[in-house]
Design a protein around this motif. Structure first.
Motif, PDB file in Angstrom:
ATOM      1  N   PRO A  83       0.802  -1.227   0.000  1.00  0.00           N
ATOM      2  CA  PRO A  83       0.000   0.000   0.000  1.00  0.00           C
ATOM      3  C   PRO A  83       0.836   1.277   0.000  1.00  0.00           C
ATOM      4  O   PRO A  83       0.348   2.342  -0.376  1.00  0.00           O
ATOM      5  CB  PRO A  83      -0.812  -0.111   1.298  1.00  0.00           C
ATOM      6  CG  PRO A  83       0.028  -0.952   2.192  1.00  0.00           C
ATOM      7  CD  PRO A  83       0.707  -1.937   1.295  1.00  0.00           C
ATOM      8  N   VAL A  84       2.072   1.160   0.448  1.00  0.00           N
ATOM      9  CA  VAL A  84       2.975   2.316   0.479  1.00  0.00           C
ATOM     10  C   VAL A  84       4.219   1.953  -0.322  1.00  0.00           C
ATOM     11  O   VAL A  84       4.873   0.941  -0.040  1.00  0.00           O
ATOM     12  CB  VAL A  84       3.353   2.682   1.933  1.00  0.00           C
ATOM     13  CG1 VAL A  84       4.308   3.867   1.954  1.00  0.00           C
ATOM     14  CG2 VAL A  84       2.105   2.979   2.762  1.00  0.00           C
ATOM     15  N   THR A  85       4.531   2.726  -1.335  1.00  0.00           N
ATOM     16  CA  THR A  85       5.646   2.395  -2.225  1.00  0.00           C
ATOM     17  C   THR A  85       6.624   3.548  -2.331  1.00  0.00           C
ATOM     18  O   THR A  85       6.293   4.709  -2.054  1.00  0.00           O
ATOM     19  CB  THR A  85       5.130   2.059  -3.636  1.00  0.00           C
ATOM     20  OG1 THR A  85       4.536   3.234  -4.216  1.00  0.00           O
ATOM     21  CG2 THR A  85       4.109   0.932  -3.593  1.00  0.00           C
ATOM     22  N   ASP A  89       5.359   7.217  -2.387  1.00  0.00           N
ATOM     23  CA  ASP A  89       5.451   7.805  -1.055  1.00  0.00           C
ATOM     24  C   ASP A  89       6.873   8.069  -0.565  1.00  0.00           C
ATOM     25  O   ASP A  89       7.062   8.576   0.536  1.00  0.00           O
ATOM     26  CB  ASP A  89       4.766   6.879  -0.040  1.00  0.00           C
ATOM     27  CG  ASP A  89       3.345   6.533  -0.444  1.00  0.00           C
ATOM     28  OD1 ASP A  89       2.497   7.428  -0.433  1.00  0.00           O
ATOM     29  OD2 ASP A  89       3.101   5.360  -0.780  1.00  0.00           O
ATOM     30  N   ARG A  90       7.849   7.667  -1.345  1.00  0.00           N
ATOM     31  CA  ARG A  90       9.255   7.799  -0.963  1.00  0.00           C
ATOM     32  C   ARG A  90       9.576   6.992   0.292  1.00  0.00           C
ATOM     33  O   ARG A  90      10.465   7.329   1.081  1.00  0.00           O
ATOM     34  CB  ARG A  90       9.651   9.266  -0.767  1.00  0.00           C
ATOM     35  CG  ARG A  90       9.466  10.135  -1.989  1.00  0.00           C
ATOM     36  CD  ARG A  90      10.293   9.664  -3.156  1.00  0.00           C
ATOM     37  NE  ARG A  90      11.732   9.885  -2.908  1.00  0.00           N
ATOM     38  CZ  ARG A  90      12.693   9.451  -3.748  1.00  0.00           C
ATOM     39  NH1 ARG A  90      12.356   8.743  -4.828  1.00  0.00           N
ATOM     40  NH2 ARG A  90      13.960   9.699  -3.479  1.00  0.00           N
ATOM     41  N   VAL A  91       8.843   5.931   0.497  1.00  0.00           N
ATOM     42  CA  VAL A  91       9.101   4.987   1.574  1.00  0.00           C
ATOM     43  C   VAL A  91       8.416   3.685   1.195  1.00  0.00           C
ATOM     44  O   VAL A  91       7.437   3.682   0.443  1.00  0.00           O
ATOM     45  CB  VAL A  91       8.560   5.520   2.928  1.00  0.00           C
ATOM     46  CG1 VAL A  91       7.048   5.643   2.903  1.00  0.00           C
ATOM     47  CG2 VAL A  91       8.999   4.621   4.076  1.00  0.00           C
TER      48      VAL A  91
END
Length: 282
Positions: A83-85, A89-91
Motif C-alpha cells: 500500500p505504500v511504495t 510515497d518515498r518509503v
C-alpha cells in the motif's frame, strides 16, 4: 529502529575483519541456565556445564517466505500487499496477511494443547540449545512415508554419544531440496500427503528419556504427512510443553553434533507459533 539491512551490514563487516574465521565466543551460561521446560521435564543444564559457546560459522536454516510457499492443502497462507511504495510515497511499507504456521516456523505448545505456552511465553533461554541432526535421507529417498524412529536415535547416539540435555533434535530427510517441486507437499492423486516425519514412539522416547527442548523437521509437519488427520507427535510433543520447528533448511551444511541452534521466534501475545529465523552456530 534499525535501518534495513543494518544487522546484515554488521555481520558483513565482522566477516571482512576476520572475526568469523577466528571464531566467536558467546557467553550463554546465565541465559541457558534460566530456562525451564513445562510438563515436568528435567531442566536443561548442558549449556551451563560447558560454559561459553565458541563457534566459527553461522548458517541460516530458514527458507525465504514468499507468496505461494507450499502448504499441505494448497491454500495460500501468506500474502503481501504494497500500500505504500517508494515511487508514490518515498518509503516502502508492506502489509502481510498470513497464517501463523507457514514458511520456516515454530509451533508453540499452545498450538496443540488447551493451555500450553503461547509463542511469546516460551522462555528465551529455551530457544538457544545444542543441535542434534539425525540423517534419514537414505530411507526417505526410498520411501516418502519414512519415519524418524527410536532406532535412528539409538544409531545417532552410538556414534555421537547421548543427546545433550536441552537439545533440539532435527530430522534431515533431504526434503528441503524439494521446496520448489510437487514432492515437497507429497500430494498424490487421492489427495493424500506423503512426507517423512517423527514416529510418535521416537517423540515419546525424547520426552520420557531425554531432556530435549525441541524437535525440528525439514518438512511441513512434525508428523509424517497429514492425510490421516491424526497428529500424535504434535499432541504428545507440544502437549508436554515443548516446541517444534517445521520447514528448516541447510542441514547438509552442519555437522550432526556439536552445533547450537537459535530459534528467532516471534513475540506475539497469544500466538500459537509463527514464521521464524532459525540460525545454527557451529
Amino acid at each position: 529502529m534499525c535501518p534495513p539491512n543494518c544487522l546484515h551490514a554488521v555481520c558483513e563487516k565482522a566477516t571482512r575483519r576476520g572475526l568469523l574465521k577466528s571464531g566467536f565466543t558467546l557467553g550463554i551460561a546465565a541465559m541457558a541456565g534460566a530456562g525451564s521446560l513445562a510438563g515436568g521435564a528435567r531442566p536443561a543444564s548442558a549449556a551451563t556445564d560447558t560454559g561459553p559457546l565458541s563457534f566459527s560459522k553461522i548458517t541460516d536454516m530458514s527458507h525465504t517466505l514468499y507468496e505461494g510457499f507450499p502448504t499441505f492443502s494448497g491454500e495460500r497462507w501468506f500474502e503481501m500487499e504494497r500500500p505504500v511504495t517508494w515511487e508514490k510515497d518515498r518509503v516502502n511499507l508492506n502489509r502481510w496477511t498470513l497464517m501463523e504456521h507457514t514458511g520456516t516456523h515454530i509451533d508453540a505448545p499452545l498450538h496443540f494443547s488447551e493451555d500450553g505456552n503461547s509463542v511469546d511465553l516460551i522462555p528465551v533461554a529455551d530457544l538457544l540449545c545444542p543441535l542434534a541432526i539425525i540423517d534419514i535421507r537414505a530411507k526417505a529417498a526410498a520411501d516418502a512415508d519414512a519415519y524418524l524412529t527410536p532406532d535412528d536415535i539409538a544409531a545417532w547416539e552410538a556414534q555421537h554419544g547421548e543427546i545433550p540435555e536441552g537439545a533440539c533434535v532435527a530430522m534431515n530427510s533431504g526434503w528441503a531440496a524439494h521446496l520448489k517441486t510437487e514432492k515437497y507437499t507429497g500430494l498424490d492423486a487421492e489427495g493424500k500427503n506423503h512426507t517423512p516425519g517423527f514416529h510418535h514412539e521416537a517423540a515419546r522416547f525424547l520426552i520420557e528419556e531425554r531432556s530435549v527442548r525441541g524437535i525440528a523437521v525439514d518438512t511441513l509437519s512434525l508428523d509424517r504427512g497429514l492425510a490421516s488427520g491424526e497428529f500424535p507427535v504434535h499432541y504428545d510433543w507440544l502437549g508436554s510443553g515443548r516446541w517444534g520447528v517445521e520447514c528448516i533448511a541447510s542441514m547438509d551444511e552442519i555437522a550432526p553434533s556439536g552445533a547450537y541452534v537459535f530459534v528467532g521466534a516471534p513475540k506475539v501475545a497469544g500466538g500459537s507459533g509463527g514464521p521464524s529465523r532459525i540460525v545454527a552456530l557451529h
